[in-house]
Design a protein around this motif. Sequence first.
Motif, PDB file in Angstrom:
ATOM      1  N   ARG A 170      64.737  24.131  75.958  1.00 10.86           N
ATOM      2  CA  ARG A 170      63.726  24.268  76.952  1.00 10.86           C
ATOM      3  C   ARG A 170      63.606  25.895  77.240  1.00 10.86           C
ATOM      4  O   ARG A 170      64.320  26.486  76.880  1.00 10.86           O
ATOM      5  N   ALA A 205      63.012  28.655  79.848  1.00 11.11           N
ATOM      6  CA  ALA A 205      63.036  29.023  81.347  1.00 11.11           C
ATOM      7  C   ALA A 205      62.369  30.454  81.568  1.00 11.11           C
ATOM      8  O   ALA A 205      62.699  31.179  80.832  1.00 11.11           O
ATOM      9  N   SER A 264      63.423  29.212  86.319  1.00 13.92           N
ATOM     10  CA  SER A 264      62.814  27.793  86.659  1.00 13.92           C
ATOM     11  C   SER A 264      62.034  27.651  85.256  1.00 13.92           C
ATOM     12  O   SER A 264      61.732  28.371  84.443  1.00 13.92           O
ATOM     13  N   ASP A 265      62.030  26.240  85.171  1.00 10.47           N
ATOM     14  CA  ASP A 265      61.219  25.701  83.637  1.00 10.47           C
ATOM     15  C   ASP A 265      59.577  25.669  84.235  1.00 10.47           C
ATOM     16  O   ASP A 265      59.057  25.015  83.357  1.00 10.47           O
ATOM     17  N   GLN A 291      72.193  31.497  81.172  1.00 15.03           N
ATOM     18  CA  GLN A 291      71.023  30.557  81.123  1.00 15.03           C
ATOM     19  C   GLN A 291      71.294  29.199  80.686  1.00 15.03           C
ATOM     20  O   GLN A 291      71.072  28.103  80.831  1.00 15.03           O
ATOM     21  N   ALA A 335      70.720  25.957  82.596  1.00  6.76           N
ATOM     22  CA  ALA A 335      69.988  24.698  81.720  1.00  6.76           C
ATOM     23  C   ALA A 335      70.382  23.160  82.421  1.00  6.76           C
ATOM     24  O   ALA A 335      69.886  22.515  82.353  1.00  6.76           O
ATOM     25  N   LEU A 376      68.562  22.834  85.559  1.00  9.73           N
ATOM     26  CA  LEU A 376      67.127  22.642  85.393  1.00  9.73           C
ATOM     27  C   LEU A 376      66.776  21.385  84.909  1.00  9.73           C
ATOM     28  O   LEU A 376      65.634  20.921  85.321  1.00  9.73           O
ATOM     29  N   ASP A 434      65.503  24.519  90.539  1.00  6.91           N
ATOM     30  CA  ASP A 434      65.352  25.680  90.163  1.00  6.91           C
ATOM     31  C   ASP A 434      66.736  26.451  90.517  1.00  6.91           C
ATOM     32  O   ASP A 434      67.693  25.940  91.008  1.00  6.91           O
TER      33      ASP A 434
END
Length: 314
Positions: free
Chosen positions: A41, A43, A56-57, A95, A99, A102, A107
């Motif tokens: 993902r 972010a 946030s994604d 991160q 993840a 997320l 968030d």
Amino acid sequence: MEVGWLRAAVSLTVNRGKTTCLKNTFPRPLLSCAPMVGADRLAHTQAIHSNMLYISDDNNAKLKADPSTMKLNHDIKKPLCIIMNWMRAKPSHVQKYAALYLAQGFDVVSVSCTPWQLTWPVKGSQVIADRLLKFLEVNSQNPLVLHGFSVGAYVWAELLVQAVQDKQRYQPVLDRIVSQVWDSAADIHEIPVGFPTAVFPRNKLLQETFRAYIKLHMKLCHNLATKHYMKATEVFHSTPCRAPGLFLVSKTDPIGAEHRSRDVCDHWVRSGMKCSVKCWDKSPHVLHYSKHPEEYKAAVFSHLDQCGLLKKKL
């Protein structure tokens, strides 16, 4: 360069029984608004304070926090995970933990603390705690989750100290916290052990020199630093935050000592809280996820599931 500012940091002038304490000689982290690559993902991150990143994604509009109230210019629609970082945590490492949350529809707010801010709590860690507490008060009424590491436990404890000073105002904020995870949590007893290692991870000589300085600093600057560490540790043990807790520790970690976390866990259980400990026989400080990824995720997901927060496993 390290030797130069260490020499400045350990220079104390004692005059007539008073210690002249130095101002900020530690480098401050550089924060940026940029995408961060995580597990499958992308972010989006934005700095909302000098020590706080919003992750946030969703590619949200530019977030800005009012410097006096910490109120954001946009509403937060998702539940939040507050990650209390270890010293000098790299964004790419943070991160990996972000993840996990997320993927559960959260968030993330990542909170950091510099060496200088830890050394001088009144102008440092307590200011971070104040900003974070205000941020949580005025932004969103959604559930909150804590995931803290090492010295992040102390910074959070400074927030708890401020919260108990005005329980009528801030207890509702703490009551929104539905889960807390503490990975390699460290308190006052481990500051001389872990702090020098975090600042000089690859230089044993500078570690020992800085360790000597920290011990002297804690002795001579009791009113400016040590008494605040002691108070924060006390409040962390008798926490007003009643959310179920998970402690992730290792028998070989001298910084986030296993017995310290077990003591806190036992104290919380005796007070009626739900708590558990996941302990590895051999695992480095704040690297349990890297060394034991499947076991780590299983422990965290099991805890989140018990708190009614788990949507899907990664």
